[in-house]
Design a protein around this motif. Sequence first.
Motif, short mmCIF file in Angstrom:
data_model
loop_
_atom_site.label_atom_id
_atom_site.label_comp_id
_atom_site.label_asym_id
_atom_site.label_seq_id
_atom_site.Cartn_x
_atom_site.Cartn_y
_atom_site.Cartn_z
N SER A 80 0.67 -1.16 -0.05
CA SER A 80 0.00 -0.18 -0.14
C SER A 80 0.91 1.24 -0.10
O SER A 80 0.51 2.46 -0.23
CB SER A 80 -0.87 0.00 1.28
OG SER A 80 -0.25 0.15 2.30
N ILE A 81 2.27 1.21 0.22
CA ILE A 81 3.03 2.26 0.27
C ILE A 81 3.63 2.57 -1.14
O ILE A 81 4.45 1.64 -1.68
CB ILE A 81 4.14 2.07 1.30
CG1 ILE A 81 3.71 1.93 2.72
CG2 ILE A 81 5.06 3.33 1.23
CD1 ILE A 81 4.72 1.21 3.66
N GLN A 82 3.61 3.72 -1.61
CA GLN A 82 4.00 4.11 -2.95
C GLN A 82 5.08 4.82 -2.75
O GLN A 82 5.42 5.74 -1.93
CB GLN A 82 2.93 5.21 -3.57
CG GLN A 82 3.31 5.54 -4.88
CD GLN A 82 2.57 6.54 -5.51
OE1 GLN A 82 1.45 6.83 -5.07
NE2 GLN A 82 2.51 7.04 -6.83
N GLY A 83 6.29 4.24 -3.41
CA GLY A 83 7.77 4.90 -3.40
C GLY A 83 7.45 6.07 -4.38
O GLY A 83 6.93 6.33 -5.23
N GLU A 84 8.31 6.96 -3.61
CA GLU A 84 8.47 8.46 -4.42
C GLU A 84 9.85 8.69 -4.80
O GLU A 84 10.73 8.51 -3.94
CB GLU A 84 7.88 9.29 -3.75
CG GLU A 84 6.24 9.44 -3.54
CD GLU A 84 5.72 10.57 -2.84
OE1 GLU A 84 6.46 11.46 -2.17
OE2 GLU A 84 4.37 10.37 -2.65
N SER A 85 10.57 9.02 -6.09
CA SER A 85 11.60 9.21 -6.24
C SER A 85 11.87 10.75 -5.77
O SER A 85 11.01 11.38 -5.57
CB SER A 85 11.91 9.16 -7.85
OG SER A 85 11.44 10.41 -8.29
N PRO A 86 13.15 11.17 -5.87
CA PRO A 86 13.72 12.53 -5.34
C PRO A 86 13.10 13.48 -6.19
O PRO A 86 12.88 14.67 -5.89
CB PRO A 86 15.06 12.40 -5.53
CG PRO A 86 15.58 11.03 -5.19
CD PRO A 86 14.56 10.20 -5.99
#
Length: 217
Positions: A21-27
């Motif tokens: 459920s956790i969406q990764g976010e790039s810099p």
Amino acid sequence: MSEVNNEAVTVSVMNQLPDASIQGESPLFHADLASVAKKGPKTGGVTFKEEALMGQITLRLNAENADQLSAAEKALGVALPTQPLTSVVEGDVSVRWISPDEWLVVVPGLKAFEVETALHAELSGHYQVVNISGGWTIYKLSGENVVDVLKKSTIVDVHPSKFPVGKVVTTTFAKSGAIIRRSGESEFELVVRRSFADYLWLWIQDASREYGLVVKA
């Protein structure tokens, strides 16, 4: 659970794999590169793409230890490059030489946890494996004017005779730092720290202005 002095002790081990459920976010998540790519120019002398959320592992071991080299190759599916400033690519695994006893392993996303586990299972003796995926990102720069942008940004001589395909250097880039790898005749990859990612993105935009910058999502 283990026993210390005949007493049961519960040991908590962190699960490194994020919940689905956790969406990764790039810099550069905030920059919305998908929209920039859609609305921006389709032709230009420089093309920029963030290779977002790649898995990255630093590996340290004794390059003179044949058993460790063999174990690392078994875990990675590719032999570590032992010649200075070189890299190897096999399928979706790339390995960059960083120093005589250090390498950077890059794999797709969550595969980093699989590779990390495999390295610990195969290696023995004195070594170090650290998953640094969350602290870095990778920029891909290409195009007929990519070398011109690099000349503005780093002191390294990027002429093909001095910087052939596959070469890797750790150096300054725009008063920050980057691990630069030539991945093609007119293509370079920059591994940069998350904390400098936005600054370097702004720098690249400015340095590419006279040539035309194409953004790929």
